[in-house]
Design an enzyme around this catalytic site. Structure first.
Site, PDB file in Angstrom:
ATOM      1  N   GLY A  38       0.375  -1.386  -0.333  1.00 22.90           N
ATOM      2  CA  GLY A  38      -0.298  -0.418  -0.002  1.00 22.90           C
ATOM      3  C   GLY A  38       0.168   1.214  -0.297  1.00 22.90           C
ATOM      4  O   GLY A  38       2.479   1.261  -0.133  1.00 22.90           O
ATOM      5  N   ASP A 147      -9.108   2.707   6.217  1.00 24.59           N
ATOM      6  CA  ASP A 147      -8.659   2.455   4.767  1.00 24.59           C
ATOM      7  C   ASP A 147      -9.421   1.440   5.146  1.00 24.59           C
ATOM      8  O   ASP A 147      -8.095  -0.199   5.023  1.00 24.59           O
ATOM      9  CB  ASP A 147      -6.949   2.043   4.193  1.00 24.59           C
TER      10      ASP A 147
END
Length: 324
Positions: A38, A147
């Site tokens: 990520g 997230d």
């Protein structure tokens, strides 16, 4: 210092068998495979002296330090471990640069999508209840997950339990969400700001469930509200939860506990609605079962009588033979 894009490329592309050695604690980790990556770095499955671990290697010291602090806080939230247990924190020196990393507990399980392939759609509601329970605990401690998406969740067990596997987007309440993915982000859909608050996570939680019904996901069109309503009512999995998903979509829940309680009531009501059918089926089966038992008992009595009659006749012939 290497340019940021080169550092990112190195962090996200470690090869199988490569050894990572801590600068300060000197622990060694051998890379098995990459689990994901990520904005803040990449997570690898690795072997260590303490067994198999998940190794998060980053390219920014502040981001990794923030995640480590979150994991430490998670271990102290009301005595409940929300995320993976933290094992080691160190730096890795390679390619004339330093990369911060931490090792954490490797949670073995299935992705949400793989788990749901073999389960009924009701499991989506059950897992959402678990997720909302943990989110309420996190929010009470002053954090938003940020997230929230299937990539950051795992189902372990049995007994089956949803767990968090990446806390890179976790943000202190009232600050700007630092990491997000468009499909689960209310800002992308025009449904609110990217401020860290319970309603932000609850919107994402609802979208996780939508994603289970539509694994390929979809982009927004001219009227997101009508689009989402059509997606929910058009899915056999989502339609029973329509009222709850629409409230999460519109930011009507202030706390995760509110959404969780409504979902529990809905699941209980659905279970009770099925109970009379089960009872009637059992009742209809009972007369046939009793009749079968009576028939079996009658057959046993008849067979026993015939056996005794046969033995008596044989005995009678035997006695007559003895007297002649």
């Amino acid at each position: 210092m290497m340019p940021q894009d080169i550092r990112t490329s190195l962090v996200c592309n470690l090869v199988v068998g490569e050894e990572i050695r801590g600068k300060w604690n000197h622990s060694k980790y051998r890379i098995r495979r990459r689990l994901g990556y990520g904005a803040t770095g990449a997570v690898y499955l690795a072997d260590s002296d303490r067994g198999v671990v998940a190794l998060k290697i980053g390219h920014d010291q502040m981001s990794i330090t923030s995640e480590v602090n979150v994991l430490k806080r998670f271990s102290k939230v009301q005595g409940k471990v929300l995320g993976p247990s933290l094992i080691d924190v160190d730096d890795w020196v390679a390619r004339n640069s330093t990369y911060p990393f931490y090792a954490m507990e490797y949670l073995k399980g299935e992705t949400l999508f793989d788990f749901m392939k073999t389960k009924s759609s009701e499991w989506a509601g059950i897992l959402l209840v678990q997720l909302l329970t943990d989110l309420h605990t996190l929010h009470q401690a002053g954090w938003a997950f940020g997230d929230l998406k299937p990539d950051n969740l795992l189902v372990t067990g049995p007994p089956y339990r949803i767990r968090w596997i990446d806390v890179g987007g976790t943000t202190v309440m009232d600050r700007s969400i630092k990491e997000y993915t468009e499909f689960y982000d209310r800002g992308y859909w025009g449904k609110g700001s990217r401020k860290a608050e319970p309603s932000y996570d609850l919107f994402s939680a609802g979208m996780v469930m939508v994603n289970l019904a539509y694994p390929s996901r979809f982009s927004k069109n001219g009227d997101p509200n009508k689009q989402m309503q059509a997606k929910i009512t058009g899915s056999p999995m989502l339609k029973p939860y329509a009222s709850i998903l629409e409230k999460a979509w519109n930011g009507k829940y202030r706390y995760a506990e509110e959404m969780r309680n409504e979902l529990v009531l809905l699941l209980n009501a659905r279970d009770k609605a099925r109970s009379p059918k089960k009872q009637s089926q059992q009742a209809s089966q009972q007369p046939a079962s009793r009749q079968a038992q009576k028939k079996k008992k009658s057959s046993f009595i008849t067979e026993t009588f015939l056996v005794f009659t046969f033995v008596f006749v044989v005995y009678l012939f035997y006695m007559l033979g003895q007297t002649m």
